[in-house]
Enzyme design. Structure first.
Site, PDB file in Angstrom:
ATOM      1  N   HIS A 135       0.745  -1.221  -0.069  1.00 56.89           N
ATOM      2  CA  HIS A 135      -0.034   0.217  -0.083  1.00 56.89           C
ATOM      3  C   HIS A 135       0.847   1.175   0.043  1.00 56.89           C
ATOM      4  O   HIS A 135       1.731   1.191   0.544  1.00 56.89           O
ATOM      5  CB  HIS A 135      -0.910   0.047   1.236  1.00 56.89           C
ATOM      6  CG  HIS A 135      -1.991   0.981   0.974  1.00 56.89           C
ATOM      7  ND1 HIS A 135      -1.887   2.340   1.680  1.00 56.89           N
ATOM      8  CD2 HIS A 135      -3.543   1.009   0.982  1.00 56.89           C
ATOM      9  CE1 HIS A 135      -2.659   3.002   1.603  1.00 56.89           C
ATOM     10  NE2 HIS A 135      -3.662   2.538   0.764  1.00 56.89           N
ATOM     11  N   GLU A 137       0.891   4.041   1.473  1.00 58.94           N
ATOM     12  CA  GLU A 137       0.718   4.744   2.484  1.00 58.94           C
ATOM     13  C   GLU A 137       1.896   4.045   3.362  1.00 58.94           C
ATOM     14  O   GLU A 137       3.019   4.613   4.000  1.00 58.94           O
ATOM     15  CB  GLU A 137      -0.327   5.120   3.401  1.00 58.94           C
ATOM     16  CG  GLU A 137      -0.051   5.557   4.550  1.00 58.94           C
ATOM     17  CD  GLU A 137      -1.095   5.522   5.745  1.00 58.94           C
ATOM     18  OE1 GLU A 137      -2.164   5.525   5.163  1.00 58.94           O
ATOM     19  OE2 GLU A 137      -1.375   5.265   6.790  1.00 58.94           O
TER      20      GLU A 137
END
Ligand code: SF4
Length: 328
Positions: A135, A137
């Site tokens: 991901h 992030e």
């Protein structure tokens, strides 16, 4: 089902979750692109999807935003906006080397986790970052201190953890995880590492927790919960899981109303509706219209929290907007 069958079934209703949809970080990121387009003119380059929503990305593309995967795809000297999910420090450095005008739309609540990572790394902690592998992030946060951070991808990732000093370990997390699953991961980590420290404040953000909380409230009364959101939106995907775990017979994720299959509604009396933190309200309205046409016109909004948080635009953009206003 036919329209007549749909409207003839008594007691059909929709429970509409609130809070739902746009959070403060998404609102700020989308506004950042819109304001940059007005100020500097098209094209404006955006590294990665500004927020994980197909409709938002398509709309901004139609206004002149160009979405790229990496800085190398941005012409030297052009304007690039970094998405709400945050980036590793090396991405700022690449932008500097290419003389890009970089505007950072990272959500301040993601930046908070970056600051925590930097602080604990500076104090030589091992940092267990709970999050989903790959991901954006997580890649950005891990990039702040790669030598100190190891990823724990849910409860099943706990057994792989190794630390240098079990008395100097802290856990942090991605902002958009399942609250309950993260608690389970932390409990398992603490069985192995009793002195594991917790983050100074919750890393799972207010918007993620609030949207999961209201879904938990409505799910036991729902035959079906429809979550509006994109497949690459972590918080939207979590809402489907939370709905089913909390007692909904079924949960579905849709980007657009037309993706709703009539078969999902065939035996339903109560349909729950919510949306992820990157979803504009117009898409939820489309879903409600779609459901109303199938006999689910009775809508009750269930409110569990009021959200008033807003974030100001990135400093670098505000500075240029101010200068442009002063020039008239
Ligand atoms: S979901 Fe949370 S962390 Fe992500 S942009 Fe919204 S407020 Fe920020």
């Amino acid at each position: 089902m036919t329209q007549a069958e749909a409207t003839s079934r008594p007691g059909k209703r929709v429970l509409l979750a609130k809070p739902r949809g746009y959070c403060a970080g998404v609102d700020r990121a989308v506004q950042t692109v819109e304001e940059a387009l007005k100020l500097y003119g098209a094209p404006i380059y955006v590294r990665k999807q500004i927020v994980h929503n197909k409709h938002v990305v398509q709309t901004l593309e139609s206004q002149g935003a160009i979405f790229v995967e990496e800085n190398e795809e941005v012409p030297e000297g052009a304007t690039v906006i970094f998405s709400a999910h945050g980036v590793a420090p090396e991405v700022y450095e690449q932008a500097r080397q290419r003389s890009l005008r970089a505007i950072d739309a990272t959500c301040p609540l993601v930046t908070k986790v970056h600051q925590e990572a930097k602080r604990f790394a500076a104090e030589d902690y091992d940092i267990l970052l709970i999050g989903h592998e790959g991901h954006e992030e997580v890649i950005g946060t891990a990039g702040e201190a790669p030598a100190h951070i190891q990823l724990v991808d849910g409860p099943d990732g706990v057994d792989k953890v190794t630390v240098r000093d079990p008395e100097k370990v802290v856990w942090l997390s991605q902002t958009t995880l399942s609250v309950d699953e993260t608690l389970e991961t932390v409990a398992r980590l603490k069985q192995r590492l009793p002195l594991l420290q917790s983050p100074p404040s919750d890393d799972i953000c207010y918007a993620t927790s609030n949207r999961q909380h209201v879904v938990k409230e409505i799910a036991p009364d729902c035959d079906v919960v429809i979550v509006v959101g994109s497949r690459n939106s972590s918080n939207s995907v979590r809402l489907v899981e939370v709905a089913v775990d909390a007692g909904a017979r079924a949960g579905y994720l849709v980007d657009f109303a037309h993706e709703i299959d009539d078969a999902w509604l065939a035996d339903a009396r109560t349909v729950g509706v919510t949306s992820g933190a990157s979803v504009p309200e117009e898409l939820v309205r489309d879903v409600l219209t779609h459901l109303a046409a199938r006999g689910f016109g009775d809508v009750e909004e269930i409110l569990t929290a009021n959200e008033r948080l807003t974030f100001s635009l990135p400093q670098e953009l505000k500075r240029d907007m101010k200068a442009a206003a002063a020039r008239g």
